[in-house]
Design a protein around this motif. Sequence first.
Motif, mmCIF file in Angstrom:
data_model
loop_
_atom_site.group_PDB
_atom_site.id
_atom_site.type_symbol
_atom_site.label_atom_id
_atom_site.label_comp_id
_atom_site.label_asym_id
_atom_site.label_seq_id
_atom_site.Cartn_x
_atom_site.Cartn_y
_atom_site.Cartn_z
ATOM 1 N N ALA A 43 50.388 -16.520 0.267
ATOM 2 C CA ALA A 43 50.153 -17.200 -1.007
ATOM 3 C C ALA A 43 50.408 -16.270 -2.191
ATOM 4 O O ALA A 43 50.969 -16.672 -3.212
ATOM 5 C CB ALA A 43 48.727 -17.745 -1.055
ATOM 6 N N LEU A 44 50.009 -15.007 -2.046
ATOM 7 C CA LEU A 44 50.190 -14.051 -3.136
ATOM 8 C C LEU A 44 51.661 -13.821 -3.447
ATOM 9 O O LEU A 44 52.037 -13.598 -4.602
ATOM 10 C CB LEU A 44 49.532 -12.714 -2.774
ATOM 11 C CG LEU A 44 48.060 -12.570 -3.129
ATOM 12 C CD1 LEU A 44 47.476 -11.341 -2.459
ATOM 13 C CD2 LEU A 44 47.871 -12.514 -4.627
ATOM 14 N N THR A 45 52.506 -13.889 -2.433
ATOM 15 C CA THR A 45 53.932 -13.664 -2.644
ATOM 16 C C THR A 45 54.495 -14.616 -3.692
ATOM 17 O O THR A 45 55.332 -14.243 -4.512
ATOM 18 C CB THR A 45 54.693 -13.827 -1.319
ATOM 19 O OG1 THR A 45 54.179 -12.886 -0.372
ATOM 20 C CG2 THR A 45 56.173 -13.576 -1.507
ATOM 21 N N GLY A 46 53.994 -15.851 -3.684
ATOM 22 C CA GLY A 46 54.478 -16.821 -4.657
ATOM 23 C C GLY A 46 53.656 -16.878 -5.924
ATOM 24 O O GLY A 46 54.212 -16.999 -7.023
ATOM 25 N N ARG A 47 52.320 -16.769 -5.787
ATOM 26 C CA ARG A 47 51.460 -16.936 -6.955
ATOM 27 C C ARG A 47 51.410 -15.708 -7.857
ATOM 28 O O ARG A 47 51.258 -15.825 -9.066
ATOM 29 C CB ARG A 47 50.026 -17.292 -6.501
ATOM 30 C CG ARG A 47 49.897 -18.616 -5.777
ATOM 31 C CD ARG A 47 50.263 -19.807 -6.651
ATOM 32 N NE ARG A 47 49.373 -19.972 -7.772
ATOM 33 C CZ ARG A 47 48.323 -20.807 -7.771
ATOM 34 N NH1 ARG A 47 48.047 -21.527 -6.698
ATOM 35 N NH2 ARG A 47 47.552 -20.919 -8.831
ATOM 36 N N ASP A 48 51.524 -14.511 -7.262
ATOM 37 C CA ASP A 48 51.418 -13.288 -8.064
ATOM 38 C C ASP A 48 52.188 -12.161 -7.375
ATOM 39 O O ASP A 48 51.603 -11.253 -6.797
ATOM 40 C CB ASP A 48 49.943 -12.906 -8.233
ATOM 41 C CG ASP A 48 49.730 -11.892 -9.347
ATOM 42 O OD1 ASP A 48 50.725 -11.340 -9.849
ATOM 43 O OD2 ASP A 48 48.568 -11.645 -9.713
ATOM 44 N N PRO A 49 53.535 -12.211 -7.404
ATOM 45 C CA PRO A 49 54.334 -11.224 -6.660
ATOM 46 C C PRO A 49 54.136 -9.786 -7.122
ATOM 47 O O PRO A 49 54.460 -8.857 -6.390
ATOM 48 C CB PRO A 49 55.780 -11.692 -6.888
ATOM 49 C CG PRO A 49 55.721 -12.581 -8.087
ATOM 50 C CD PRO A 49 54.368 -13.215 -8.081
#
Length: 509
Positions: free
Chosen positions: A65-71
Amino acid sequence: LQPETLHNVMWLMSDRGIPRSYRTIEGFGIHTYKLVNEEGKSTFVRFHWKPAYGKKSLIWDESQALTGRDPDFHRKDLWQSIEAGDYPEFELGLQLIPEEDADKFDFDILDATKLIPEALVPVEIVGKMVLDRNPDNFFAETEQVAFCPANIVPGIDFSDDPLLQGRIFSYSDTQRHRLGGANFTEIPINRPVCPFHNNQRDGFHRMQIDTAPANYDPNSIGDNWPRETPPEEGGFSTAPQPVSGVKERLRSPSFAEYYAQPRLFWMSQTPVEQRHIIDAFSFEVGKVTRPYIRERVVDLLTRIDPNLAAGVAKNLGIELTEEQLNRELPKPVCGLEKDPALSLYANPDGNLKGMRVSLLAADGVSLKSVEEICSALHKEGVHPQILAPHMGSVNTEEGKDLLVDGTLSGNPSVVFDAVIVPEGEQSIQTLLMNGDAKYHLRQAYRHLKAIGLPGDASEMLEATDLPQDMDDAGLLTPKDTKALMKPFITAMKQHRVWAREPKALDFGA
């Protein structure tokens, strides 16, 4: 086809492969160097960095999820921590092996695919690195840094580690290509901070103007200057060592055992970490399109542990043979069955400094509740952040304005370590109707984080379909905020509510 890589891959597939922060990474060199004392005696050494903030990881779904929401999550986390004064600290440790003891291990200590278990050779802490300033110019001070294992100082020397020997020259070649020429050592971030003189001249991007008439040693026209400082005056020297034997082009037979150290790593993990390793292998190998390669990977895993191989094989639809299930397993490393130092969670450190907790609020939130929460968290070095449906401020039930740190829509739970919904009836009624607030809580539950719902905030349980599980030590619904904070902090110190994981896997965020 190169089973010596299995040890590295085991680490990559473990929770260590998805660290919570740059501040919580434990690092160590895979190469063996030497420390040389004034008498010229050498001692083999491996260098370690131990994070003062403890070892912590993300979980798989959270990292996705972090890869897309807050790279930029990791870089931002490091930047914010330094700006907030939570300076990342790493203790420098040494594992020291006298030269005469090198053959006492059942593996070659010069093999870069092997580690030296801390249970056999404890790490001795000798110093600390503190990151107390962010770069003024990221490109100039970070992107242009040219690290190289050949850069050593008197007192440190190279061993015959063959991979290290290759890197000694190849890294400089890489930096010449990457940074545009041979003079990358004169870029400000790479330039020595002490006075220096040498015979290097000209070439691309020369940044120093040399006035000495000669560029060779010895010379008479420049009064034999500059010249190399002799060892007896503090200059560098290579430690003497006896050499004998036949020179051959082959891989050392002492490097030929590939499975004992991966098994030691596997056996040292907690059951939770072992499950994560199985899941990670299943996820990655499941993407491989050639069936025979999937089968080959699983076959290698049977040489480490039958439970590991069986777990991955089941997920990939591969049936193991009797021969694979009953293979002779590698002997323990120097008699060592497991080493807790290889696990992230075998010995929780309970360090909360620099962690972040989201407080979900709206107009009508209880300022008293917010202040009680913030006070308890600040004592642990934790940063609370107020999230609301809008930026600016919210009006508390006491009639005062409370500044908002971010919006619910722009700050998903994956960038926080835990979440609390402060008391305040009007605020809670608003949040009950807010999809972002409910999603925030559902994601936090799925990612095994501590959740605090004091007083009327417990109504969020039903609104979000969270299980009302009395045995969940991290899903807390006390009568008020005062009763919340002690068990909430205790739950945070476990890093995750691991006992919740089987239920959370079936819980859609």
